[in-house]
Scaffold this motif. Structure first.
Motif, mmCIF file in Angstrom:
data_model
loop_
_atom_site.group_PDB
_atom_site.id
_atom_site.type_symbol
_atom_site.label_atom_id
_atom_site.label_comp_id
_atom_site.label_asym_id
_atom_site.label_seq_id
_atom_site.Cartn_x
_atom_site.Cartn_y
_atom_site.Cartn_z
ATOM 1 N N MET A 1 0.773 -1.707 0.243
ATOM 2 C CA MET A 1 0.186 0.434 0.534
ATOM 3 C C MET A 1 0.530 1.264 0.196
ATOM 4 S SD MET A 1 -3.138 -1.185 2.869
ATOM 5 C CE MET A 1 -2.157 -1.363 3.977
ATOM 6 N N HIS A 2 0.640 1.901 -0.861
ATOM 7 C CA HIS A 2 1.068 3.719 -0.257
ATOM 8 C C HIS A 2 0.073 4.446 0.590
ATOM 9 C CE1 HIS A 2 2.545 2.147 -4.260
ATOM 10 N NE2 HIS A 2 2.922 3.517 -4.375
ATOM 11 N N ILE A 3 1.107 5.210 1.278
ATOM 12 C CA ILE A 3 0.474 4.973 3.292
ATOM 13 C C ILE A 3 1.284 6.514 2.771
ATOM 14 C CG2 ILE A 3 0.450 5.094 5.171
ATOM 15 C CD1 ILE A 3 0.810 1.919 4.779
ATOM 16 N N LEU A 4 0.133 7.273 3.626
ATOM 17 C CA LEU A 4 0.995 8.594 4.186
ATOM 18 C C LEU A 4 0.483 8.800 5.250
ATOM 19 C CD1 LEU A 4 1.344 11.667 3.695
ATOM 20 C CD2 LEU A 4 -0.362 12.472 3.022
ATOM 21 N N VAL A 5 1.739 9.761 6.381
ATOM 22 C CA VAL A 5 1.591 9.562 7.754
ATOM 23 C C VAL A 5 1.633 11.028 7.764
ATOM 24 C CG1 VAL A 5 2.948 9.165 9.851
ATOM 25 C CG2 VAL A 5 2.953 7.084 7.999
ATOM 26 N N ILE A 6 0.930 11.584 8.038
ATOM 27 C CA ILE A 6 1.251 13.056 8.735
ATOM 28 C C ILE A 6 0.777 13.314 10.091
ATOM 29 C CG2 ILE A 6 0.023 15.697 8.554
ATOM 30 C CD1 ILE A 6 -1.175 14.333 6.419
ATOM 31 N N GLU A 7 1.958 13.220 11.075
ATOM 32 C CA GLU A 7 2.861 14.258 11.689
ATOM 33 C C GLU A 7 3.822 14.462 12.903
ATOM 34 O OE1 GLU A 7 3.254 13.555 15.459
ATOM 35 O OE2 GLU A 7 1.663 11.732 15.075
ATOM 36 N N ASP A 8 3.386 15.793 13.221
ATOM 37 C CA ASP A 8 4.808 16.736 13.664
ATOM 38 C C ASP A 8 6.026 15.765 14.550
ATOM 39 O OD1 ASP A 8 2.691 16.383 15.349
ATOM 40 O OD2 ASP A 8 3.736 18.836 16.556
ATOM 41 N N ASP A 9 5.262 14.979 15.510
ATOM 42 C CA ASP A 9 6.621 14.446 15.990
ATOM 43 C C ASP A 9 7.230 13.603 15.457
ATOM 44 O OD1 ASP A 9 8.224 12.300 18.155
ATOM 45 O OD2 ASP A 9 6.086 12.849 18.885
ATOM 46 N N ALA A 10 8.737 13.993 15.247
ATOM 47 C CA ALA A 10 9.636 13.449 14.020
ATOM 48 C C ALA A 10 9.991 11.778 14.547
ATOM 49 C CB ALA A 10 11.136 14.230 14.020
ATOM 50 N N LEU A 11 10.248 12.207 15.651
ATOM 51 C CA LEU A 11 10.441 10.472 16.451
ATOM 52 C C LEU A 11 9.679 9.443 15.914
ATOM 53 C CD1 LEU A 11 12.789 8.099 17.693
ATOM 54 C CD2 LEU A 11 11.782 9.537 19.966
ATOM 55 N N LEU A 12 8.270 9.665 16.336
ATOM 56 C CA LEU A 12 7.374 9.085 15.883
ATOM 57 C C LEU A 12 6.883 9.094 14.216
ATOM 58 C CD1 LEU A 12 4.541 7.189 16.840
ATOM 59 C CD2 LEU A 12 3.295 9.085 17.108
ATOM 60 N N SER A 13 6.370 9.860 13.890
ATOM 61 C CA SER A 13 7.192 10.126 12.536
ATOM 62 C C SER A 13 7.922 8.776 11.493
ATOM 63 C CB SER A 13 7.086 11.214 11.580
ATOM 64 O OG SER A 13 7.355 11.132 10.566
ATOM 65 N N HIS A 14 8.842 8.544 12.123
ATOM 66 C CA HIS A 14 10.338 7.800 11.674
ATOM 67 C C HIS A 14 10.062 7.151 12.363
ATOM 68 C CE1 HIS A 14 14.165 6.568 10.761
ATOM 69 N NE2 HIS A 14 14.380 5.908 12.174
ATOM 70 N N HIS A 15 9.950 6.397 12.822
ATOM 71 C CA HIS A 15 9.175 5.240 13.725
ATOM 72 C C HIS A 15 7.748 4.208 13.031
ATOM 73 C CE1 HIS A 15 11.830 4.887 16.876
ATOM 74 N NE2 HIS A 15 11.503 5.315 17.931
ATOM 75 N N LEU A 16 7.258 5.191 12.713
ATOM 76 C CA LEU A 16 5.842 4.833 11.865
ATOM 77 C C LEU A 16 6.534 4.465 10.230
ATOM 78 C CD1 LEU A 16 3.063 6.609 13.188
ATOM 79 C CD2 LEU A 16 3.274 4.937 13.226
ATOM 80 N N LYS A 17 7.162 5.476 9.721
ATOM 81 C CA LYS A 17 8.027 4.836 8.607
ATOM 82 C C LYS A 17 8.469 3.779 8.448
ATOM 83 C CE LYS A 17 10.164 7.150 4.386
ATOM 84 N NZ LYS A 17 10.693 8.181 3.528
ATOM 85 N N THR A 18 9.085 3.603 9.177
ATOM 86 C CA THR A 18 10.223 2.026 9.024
ATOM 87 C C THR A 18 9.576 1.473 9.335
ATOM 88 O OG1 THR A 18 12.329 3.228 10.067
ATOM 89 C CG2 THR A 18 12.424 1.355 10.572
ATOM 90 N N GLN A 19 8.337 0.763 10.766
ATOM 91 C CA GLN A 19 7.798 0.128 10.883
ATOM 92 C C GLN A 19 6.832 -0.207 9.198
ATOM 93 O OE1 GLN A 19 5.952 1.507 14.431
ATOM 94 N NE2 GLN A 19 8.007 0.156 15.661
ATOM 95 N N LEU A 20 5.997 0.593 8.993
ATOM 96 C CA LEU A 20 5.542 -0.105 8.345
ATOM 97 C C LEU A 20 6.120 -0.341 6.614
ATOM 98 C CD1 LEU A 20 2.847 3.500 8.341
ATOM 99 C CD2 LEU A 20 1.894 0.619 8.669
ATOM 100 N N SER A 21 7.180 0.643 6.945
ATOM 101 C CA SER A 21 8.076 0.065 5.670
ATOM 102 C C SER A 21 8.346 -1.357 5.561
ATOM 103 C CB SER A 21 8.909 1.250 5.424
ATOM 104 O OG SER A 21 9.166 2.024 4.770
ATOM 105 N N ASP A 22 8.599 -1.758 6.951
ATOM 106 C CA ASP A 22 9.222 -3.155 7.485
ATOM 107 C C ASP A 22 7.984 -4.229 6.820
ATOM 108 O OD1 ASP A 22 11.903 -2.687 7.902
ATOM 109 O OD2 ASP A 22 11.162 -2.163 10.036
ATOM 110 N N TYR A 23 6.857 -3.710 7.024
ATOM 111 C CA TYR A 23 6.224 -4.908 6.644
ATOM 112 C C TYR A 23 5.013 -4.547 4.843
ATOM 113 C CZ TYR A 23 3.945 -5.806 11.055
ATOM 114 O OH TYR A 23 3.837 -6.609 12.208
ATOM 115 N N GLY A 24 6.125 -4.143 4.477
ATOM 116 C CA GLY A 24 6.359 -3.377 2.863
ATOM 117 C C GLY A 24 5.535 -2.648 1.889
ATOM 118 N N HIS A 25 5.002 -1.296 2.824
ATOM 119 C CA HIS A 25 4.448 -0.320 2.683
ATOM 120 C C HIS A 25 4.640 -0.033 1.437
ATOM 121 C CE1 HIS A 25 0.792 -2.739 3.517
ATOM 122 N NE2 HIS A 25 1.280 -2.612 5.222
ATOM 123 N N GLN A 26 4.771 0.978 1.618
ATOM 124 C CA GLN A 26 5.745 2.868 0.626
ATOM 125 C C GLN A 26 5.103 3.487 1.275
ATOM 126 O OE1 GLN A 26 5.686 3.047 -3.511
ATOM 127 N NE2 GLN A 26 5.479 0.737 -4.389
#
Length: 224
Positions: A1-26
């Protein structure tokens, strides 16, 4: 899936991107309402995760604007608060679900998959693009009242292009839409686009689908 994360907490945003990417999402990210709106208007998305508290505006207002602009991908609200009023306000603005922080990735994945499964990509039962009408319930396309005879694959391709109207959709993305995890022949897309274009133009549409050399295809009409 192509997922957009709109989150101003840089650490949380990074974790979400990393974890979702690990599941194979863009995954693409945005740290503000304006940046998120830009991403939503320039990239094809399957789902967006939107924080309510953003530095340049309220996430609920952003969701409302996106829906008014005709953006139809599912939205999950991310909130640090658990009040029922906020949840109701988010859902009324056009969100499909909500999650209260702190977020467990397993629940986020399950909720994301669920809203995408439930959604066929549209807010309304019909999409209108000038004289073209896409009937989602009946899976039918008419132009000026004339029913188009489309194969199942042609319908899927045209529906996806309409969902992402005025955005360039790559040939590989269309292959993914048709074949999911299976391999497909890229020439299939070229043939299908040619047939779709011919059926639309023969019913009076002018330049409905453009080929963007080296990038993909774009449905040119404005849809709502």
């Amino acid at each position: 899936m192509h997922i957009l994360v709109i989150e101003d907490d840089a650490l949380l945003s990074h974790h979400l991107k990393t974890q979702l990417s690990d599941y194979g999402h863009q995954v693409v990210t945005a740290a503000s309402s304006s940046e998120g709106e830009f991403q939503a208007n320039n990239y094809p998305l399957d789902v967006a995760l939107v924080d309510i508290g953003l530095p340049d505006g309220n996430g609920i207002e952003l969701i409302r604007r996106l829906r008014e602009q005709g953006k139809t991908f599912p939205v999950i609200v991310l909130t640090a608060r658990g009040s029922w009023q906020e949840k109701v306000e988010g859902l009324n603005a056009g969100a499909d679900d909500y999650l209260v922080k702190p977020i467990r990735i397993e629940e986020l994945i399950a909720r994301t998959q669920a809203v995408v499964r439930r959604s066929d990509g549209f807010v309304k039962p019909q999409i209108n693009c000038g004289e073209l009408t896409l009937d989602l319930a009946g899976r039918r396309v008419t132009v000026a009242g004339n029913l188009l005879e489309l194969t199942a694959f042609e319908y899927k391709v045209l529906e996806y292009l309409i969902r992402h109207h005025q955005q360039v959709v790559s040939k590989q993305r269309l292959l993914d839409v048709l074949y999911e995890d299976r391999e497909g022949d890229p020439n299939t897309i070229e043939v299908m686009i040619s047939r779709i274009r011919k059926k639309l133009t023969s019913n009076g549409m002018v330049n409905p689908v453009s080929t963007i050399r080296g990038q993909g295809y774009r449905f040119n009409d404005e849809c709502r």
